[in-house]
Design a protein around this motif. Structure first.
Motif, PDB file in Angstrom:
ATOM      1  N   ILE A 180      -4.630  16.729 -47.826  1.00  0.00           N
ATOM      2  CA  ILE A 180      -4.347  15.295 -47.687  1.00  0.00           C
ATOM      3  C   ILE A 180      -5.403  14.667 -46.786  1.00  0.00           C
ATOM      4  CG2 ILE A 180      -2.740  13.595 -46.718  1.00  0.00           C
ATOM      5  CD1 ILE A 180      -0.470  15.530 -47.536  1.00  0.00           C
ATOM      6  N   MET A 181      -5.716  15.386 -45.691  1.00  0.00           N
ATOM      7  CA  MET A 181      -6.679  14.856 -44.714  1.00  0.00           C
ATOM      8  C   MET A 181      -8.017  14.534 -45.395  1.00  0.00           C
ATOM      9  SD  MET A 181      -9.382  16.127 -42.697  1.00  0.00           S
ATOM     10  CE  MET A 181      -9.074  17.889 -42.568  1.00  0.00           C
ATOM     11  N   PHE A 182      -8.540  15.457 -46.208  1.00  0.00           N
ATOM     12  CA  PHE A 182      -9.864  15.120 -46.756  1.00  0.00           C
ATOM     13  C   PHE A 182      -9.793  14.227 -47.990  1.00  0.00           C
ATOM     14  CE2 PHE A 182      -9.496  19.415 -48.827  1.00  0.00           C
ATOM     15  CZ  PHE A 182      -9.717  19.056 -50.141  1.00  0.00           C
ATOM     16  N   ILE A 183      -8.617  14.170 -48.645  1.00  0.00           N
ATOM     17  CA  ILE A 183      -8.492  13.265 -49.799  1.00  0.00           C
ATOM     18  C   ILE A 183      -8.485  11.805 -49.343  1.00  0.00           C
ATOM     19  CG2 ILE A 183      -6.864  12.483 -51.581  1.00  0.00           C
ATOM     20  CD1 ILE A 183      -6.164  15.396 -52.077  1.00  0.00           C
ATOM     21  N   ILE A 184      -7.834  11.528 -48.200  1.00  0.00           N
ATOM     22  CA  ILE A 184      -7.663  10.144 -47.743  1.00  0.00           C
ATOM     23  C   ILE A 184      -8.995   9.385 -47.756  1.00  0.00           C
ATOM     24  CG2 ILE A 184      -7.127   8.686 -45.725  1.00  0.00           C
ATOM     25  CD1 ILE A 184      -4.866  10.577 -45.048  1.00  0.00           C
TER      26      ILE A 184
END
Lengths: 369, 267, 301
Positions: free
Chosen positions: B140-144
Motif C-alpha cells: 500500500i505504501m509504495f502504491i500510494i
C-alpha cells in the motif's frame, strides 16, 4: 428543488458590483440594468472584466461587494446551482462522457424532473439536432457543439441566459451563421440573453443593447447604432469601429456649433455631439464619413470641415478604397471611399479631406494619452 | 537508401519493441519445454505437461493465490488513499502543500531495498510479526505515490469549466462530483489501480524483506531459481501475461471500432 | 507513470479555488489528506527514522541482537567494507541509464509523432512487460545470453568479449538493468514528446537546414522534462537493484543492494545493513537534487 418551471423573464440588475483579485480590480463599481427579454452584449478587450461580470451573475465568482438582482429577488448570495441563470460556456464545456441527449437533460435531471424525454426532444428540435441525440460531443462539429451548449442551458428556462464568447471557437463563416441562429432562438424563446464578446462586429450584429467595457468599467452603453454614431470616449471610438482623432481646443461657438481650433485649422461640430464645451478636447470622425478630393478641387462644400494632406497608402478592396493620408501636421488619417468612379488617388497625391460638421464628435482627452 | 533514411526511426522503434518482448517470448516458449535437467533454461523437448497440470508442483498455486490476494487488497486501499490525496492536491488550498508533495515524491525516489529494509527495521524494532499483513502494508505504501501522481495528472488535465457547467446546471457539490467529476476521473483511477496491482503482484524486493515465512509468487520464483524453476511457473506467468494483454488489447480494439463506426456515421 | 513527466515540470498547478468557505474547504482538504499521509508517515517516514537509529546500534553478546547506541563508526565500517559495491552500483546504473535513454528515445519519438492510429496499441505494448514477471524475464536473459547461445557465439567469433562470455559478467548485469527499467524511461519520454506540437518540428525543419540541428535546438530541449523524469525513474531503481546482479552476474559483480540484502536477511547484521541503506539513500537523493537543479526543473517538490 425550488427552481420554477418556465420562470417569468425579469430585469437583471447589477448594483455597485465590485470584484477584486488582490490588488487588481477586475470589475470596478458596476451598475447596470439589463431589461427583460433583451439581447444584451458586454463588449470589451480581454481582461476588461466582462467575463468576471458574467461569472458573478452565474454565481461562479463571488462579488467583493455590490448586489445582483433578478427582478425583485436578490441572488447575490445564492449558489450557482440554485440560480435561475444558465450559461453557455466558452468552448462549450459539454460533458464528454455523456451523449447529447444526456447533456441537454442534465439540468432537468438534477432538478428532479421525472419525464424529460419530451422536453429534451423539443429542445433538440429547436436547435435542429434531433438526429444527433445519441452522439457523444466529440463526434459533433464546432457549430453543432455550440448549439448543444445553448440547448443544454435553455432547456432550464433560465431568467437570464449568459453566453461567454460563445462563437469564439468557430470559423468566420460558421460564426456568421450562428449569429443569425442565436438571434432566431432568442426571438423564439424570449429569454434575456447576456452575451460577452470581444468582437465588436458580433456585438453590433446581434445585440439590441451594447455595453462597452474597459478596465472594469462600462465606458458607454446603448443601441449599437447610437454608440457607433456618437462614441463618448476615445476608447469606444476606437474599439467599436475605427475613428480619426485630432487634439484641439474650443475657440468659440457659432450658433449651436462649437468651433475648435487644432494645429492652425478650425473645425465646427454640433455642441450636443461634444462631451466638453470648452478647453482642450479630441475631435473625431469615422473613416467612411470622410470624402477625399484632389487638393485643387473646388467641390468642397463651404460648411464642411477640411484638412489637407498627402496620400501615403491606398488599398483597393473592391467596394471601397482605403486611403491613408498624412495630414500637414503629421497625423495619419484613414479614409474609406466608395468606388463610384474609376479614378483613384495615387500615392503621393496632394489631397483635401472633408466632412460634414454633424459627423464630428468631441471627446475628453484620455489621461496619459 | 531514401526509404531507409525516411523509415529509420520506425525500424529502430520496432526493433526496440521486439527487444522488449524477447525475454517474454523465451518465458512463454520454455513453458512448453520438457527440460533435460532440473534447470529449465535450454530447449529440450515439446511438452504440455506444465499446462495440463498447472498446480502440479507444491507451492506454485498457493503462492500465486497469495500474491493475488495481496495485490487486490493493497490496490484497493492504495488507490483510495492515493486518489484522496490527489483530489486534495489539485482541488484545495492548504498549508503544507510542499511537504505533501515531498512526501509523495520521496518513496518514488527511494530504492526498493531501502524501502524494504527500513520497514523491516521498524517491524523488528516493534517486534511486529512478519507475514501477510506486513507485505500488504508495504505494498500500500509504495502504491500510494504512483496513484497520486497518475490521478493528479488526470485531474489537472480536466477542464475546470466542466464542473462549473455542472454547478450552473443545478448540480450541487455532491451531484457535481457524482455525475461529472468522478466519471471523468475514473479512467485515470482505474489505470492507476491496474498499475498498482501489477507493481504489487510483481514485487520481489520489498516483499522479500517483510514477508517473514510467507511465500508470494515472486518469492517462490526466487527461491526456486536456486534449485530449478518448475515449468509450471513459466506457464502461469505466460497465462497472466496473455490474459492481461488480450484484455487490454480487446478494450483498445472495441474503443477503436466504436470510434470508427461513429466517425463513419457522422461523415 | 506516464504522468510523472508532467508532474515533474508542473508540480502544483492546482486551480486556486474561490475564497468562499475557505475554512470548511481547508478542513475537507485535510480530511482527504490525512489517511494517506498518515500511512506514508507511519510506514515510510518512521521506518526511515527507525532505520537511522538501527544504523547506530551496537552489537551485544548475543549474535543478531543489538542495543541502542550512537555508534557512528558503523558507517565507516560499512563504507570501508563495501565501497566497491557502491562504485559498481552507480557505474552499472549510470551505464544502464544512458543505454536506456539511447534505446528509448527513438521508440518514444516514433510513438509520439509517427505512430498515428497505432499510438495507443504501441503504448500498451510498452507497458506489457510489466504484466510478465520481472524475475522470470530477468531469468530468461540467462537463456538468451547463455554461453552456447547465438549471441555469445556471435560476439566470441568477433573476439569482442574479454571474458569469452556474457553471462556472469558485468555486461550481463548492465544489460539486465537496461532491459528491466526501459519502460520507465520510455513512458516519461513519450509523455514529454507527445506534448510537443508537431508543427514546431516542421517549423524548425523550415528554419534549420539540417534535421540534426532542428533536433538539437528544438525537440531535445522541449523533451528535457521527460529526459529528467525518465533517467531518474531508471537510475534510482537500477542503483538499488540486486536481482540482476544475483541472477545474471558473478559473485564479483555484486552491487550495494546485494550487500544490504545479505546483511539484513542472512548475516542479521542490522546496523551495517541500515548504514548501507542510509548511505545509498543519501547519495541518491543528493544526486537527484543536484541533477534536478542542473536540469532546471527545480519546482519538483
Amino acid at each position: 428543488m425550488t427552481v420554477a418551471q418556465g420562470s417569468e423573464v425579469q430585469d437583471l440588475n447589477l448594483v455597485d458590483l465590485v470584484k477584486s483579485f488582490g490588488d487588481f480590480v477586475a470589475v470596478d463599481d458596476l451598475t447596470l440594468t439589463i431589461p427583460a427579454g433583451s439581447f444584451f452584449a458586454l463588449l470589451g478587450p480581454s481582461g476588461c472584466g466582462k467575463t468576471t461580470t458574467l461569472r458573478m451573475v452565474a454565481g461562479l465568482e463571488e462579488p467583493t461587494s455590490g448586489r445582483i438582482m433578478l427582478g425583485t429577488q436578490d441572488i447575490t448570495d445564492e449558489k450557482p446551482y440554485k440560480r435561475q441563470v444558465n450559461t453557455v460556456f466558452q468552448s462549450y464545456a459539454l460533458f464528454p462522457h455523456l451523449d447529447i441527449f444526456e447533456n441537454v437533460a442534465f439540468g432537468l435531471r438534477r432538478r428532479g424532473v421525472k419525464n424529460v424525454d419530451a422536453q429534451v426532444n423539443d429542445m433538440l428540435e429547436l436547435v435542429e439536432l434531433g438526429p444527433m441525440a445519441r452522439r457523444k460531443p466529440a463526434q459533433l462539429s464546432g457549430g453543432q457543439q455550440q448549439r448543444v451548449a445553448v440547448a443544454r442551458a435553455l432547456i432550464n428556462h433560465p431568467g437570464v441566459l449568459l453566453l461567454d464568447e460563445p462563437l469564439g471557437a468557430l470559423d468566420l463563416k460558421l460564426r456568421r451563421q450562428m449569429q443569425i441562429e442565436l438571434k432566431r432562438i432568442q426571438d423564439e424563446v424570449g429569454t434575456t440573453f447576456v452575451h460577452v464578446t470581444h468582437d465588436q462586429e458580433e456585438a453590433m450584429t446581434m445585440a439590441d443593447t451594447v455595453a462597452v467595457m474597459n478596465k472594469g468599467r462600462i465606458e458607454q452603453m446603448g443601441p449599437p447604432v447610437d454608440i457607433y454614431d456618437l462614441p463618448r470616449t476615445a476608447f469606444v471610438a476606437n474599439f467599436l469601429g475605427q475613428s480619426n482623432l485630432a487634439q484641439g481646443s474650443v475657440s468659440g461657438t457659432s450658433g449651436d456649433n462649437l468651433v475648435v481650433s487644432s494645429s492652425g485649422a478650425s473645425f465646427t461640430l454640433p455642441s450636443e455631439r461634444s462631451v466638453r464645451q470648452d478647453g482642450d478636447l479630441l475631435i473625431g470622425v469615422r473613416p467612411e464619413k470622410l470624402a477625399i478630393d484632389a487638393a485643387d478641387a473646388d467641390t468642397v462644400p463651404d460648411r464642411h470641415n477640411r484638412l489637407s494632406g498627402k496620400v501615403t497608402d491606398a488599398s483597393f478592396t473592391g467596394v471601397s478604397t482605403q486611403y491613408l493620408v498624412m495630414t500637414t501636421w503629421g497625423d495619419e488619417w484613414i479614409i474609406f471611399e466608395q468606388n463610384r468612379s474609376a479614378d483613384l488617388h495615387q500615392l503621393g497625391d496632394e489631397v483635401v479631406i472633408h466632412w460634414a460638421p454633424e459627423h464630428t464628435f468631441g471627446l475628453e482627452i484620455p489621461a496619459g494619452g | 537508401m531514401g526509404w531507409l533514411r525516411r523509415n529509420l526511426i520506425g525500424i529502430v522503434a520496432v526493433l526496440v519493441l521486439i527487444y522488449l518482448f524477447i525475454p517474454i517470448a523465451v518465458v512463454a516458449i520454455l513453458s512448453f519445454n520438457d527440460p533435460a535437467g532440473k534447470f529449465n533454461v535450454a530447449w529440450n523437448q515439446f511438452s504440455l505437461e506444465a499446462w495440463q497440470n498447472l498446480c502440479g508442483v507444491p507451492g506454485v498455486c498457493s503462492s500465486f493465490a497469495t500474491s493475488i490476494q495481496i495485490g487486490i487488497l493493497a490496490t484497493i486501499v492504495g488507490t483510495v488513499l492515493g486518489t484522496m490525496i490527489a483530489f486534495a492536491l489539485v482541488r484545495y488550498r492548504f498549508r503544507g502543500r510542499s511537504t505533501t508533495n515531498l512526501l509523495i515524491f520521496l518513496p518514488m525516489a527511494t530504492p526498493e531495498v531501502v524501502l524494504g529494509s527500513s520497514l523491516l527495521a521498524l517491524f523488528l524494532n516493534l517486534a511486529f510479526p512478519l507475514g501477510f499483513w506486513t507485505v500488504v502494508i508495504a505494498h500500500i505504501m509504495f502504491i500510494i505515490s504512483f496513484v497520486v501522481v497518475t490521478v493528479k495528472a488526470r485531474l489537472q488535465g480536466m477542464d475546470p469549466r466542466l464542473e462549473e457547467a455542472a454547478r450552473d446546471l443545478y448540480a450541487g457539490p455532491t451531484a457535481t462530483f457524482r455525475y461529472v467529476t468522478f466519471p471523468l476521473v475514473l479512467p485515470g483511477i482505474l489505470g492507476a489501480a491496474l498499475l498498482g496491482f501489477s507493481l504489487s503482484f510483481d514485487d520481489y524486493i520489498i516483499s522479500a524483506f517483510n514477508a517473514g515465512t510467507l511465500v508470494t509468487f515472486p518469492i517462490y520464483i526466487w527461491g526456486a531459481a536456486q534449485r530449478g524453476i518448475p515449468v509450471q511457473v513459466n506457464a502461469l506467468a505466460t497465462l497472466v501475461f496473455a490474459i492481461t494483454l488480450v484484455l487490454v488489447l480487446s478494450i483498445q480494439f472495441v474503443n477503436y471500432r466504436r470510434r470508427r463506426k461513429l466517425e463513419k456515421a457522422g461523415a | 507513470m506516464p504522468s510523472l513527466a508532467p508532474t515533474l515540470s508542473s508540480p502544483s498547478a492546482g486551480a486556486p479555488p474561490a475564497a468562499s468557505g475557505v475554512r470548511r474547504r481547508t478542513r475537507t482538504a485535510y480530511l482527504l489528506l490525512i489517511p494517506g499521509l498518515l500511512w506514508l508517515g507511519i510506514f515510510f517516514v518512521i521506518p526511515l527514522v527507525s532505520l537511522f537509529f538501527t544504523s547506530l546500534q551496537a552489537p551485544t553478546d548475543k549474535a543478531g541482537v543489538y542495543q541502542p547506541a550512537l555508534q557512528v563508526s558503523n558507517y565507516l565500517v560499512a563504507l570501508q567494507e563495501y565501497w566497491p559495491q557502491f562504485i559498481r552500483s552507480f557505474v552499472y546504473a549510470g551505464i544502464a541509464t544512458v543505454l536506456a535513454l539511447v534505446i528509448a528515445y527513438p521508440l518514444a519519438y516514433f510513438i509520439a509523432f509517427r505512430a498515428g492510429k497505432w499510438k495507443a496499441l504501441m503504448l500498451v505494448l510498452v507497458v506489457a512487460p510489466f504484466f510478465a514477471s520481472f524475475l522470470l524475464r530477468t531469468y530468461a536473459w540467462r537463456t538468451i545470453l547463455s554461453d552456447e547461445g547465438a549471441i555469445t557465439t556471435f560476439f566470441n567469433a568477433l573476439h569482442l568479449l574479454p571474458q569469452g562470455r556474457i553471462l556472469n559478467t558485468p555486461i550481463a548485469v548492465v544489460l539486465g538493468l537496461t532491459y528491466n527499467f526501459l519502460p520507465f524511461m520510455i513512458l516519461p519520454l513519450f509523455a514529454a514528446l507527445d506534448k510537443i506540437d508537431p508543427r514546431l518540428i516542421e517549423a524548425s525543419k523550415d528554419l534549420y537546414a539540417k534535421p540534426s540541428t532542428a533536433f538539437r535546438k528544438v525537440i531535445w530541449p522541449l523533451s528535457l522534462p521527460g529526459v529528467v523524469a525518465g533517467t531518474l525513474l531508471t537510475f534510482i531503481p537500477a542503483a538499488g537493484d540486486y536481482i540482476n546482479a544475483t541472477l545474471l552476474g558473478a559473485p564479483g559483480d555484486r552491487m550495494v543492494g546485494n550487500a544490504i540484502q545479505t546483511n539484513f536477511l542472512q548475516f542479521r547484521d542490522y546496523p551495517t545493513a541500515s548504514a548501507l541503506s542510509f548511505i545509498l539513500m543519501a547519495i541518491i537523493l543528493t544526486l537527484v537534487f543536484v541533477y534536478i537543479r542542473r536540469a532546471g526543473t527545480e519546482d519538483l517538490v
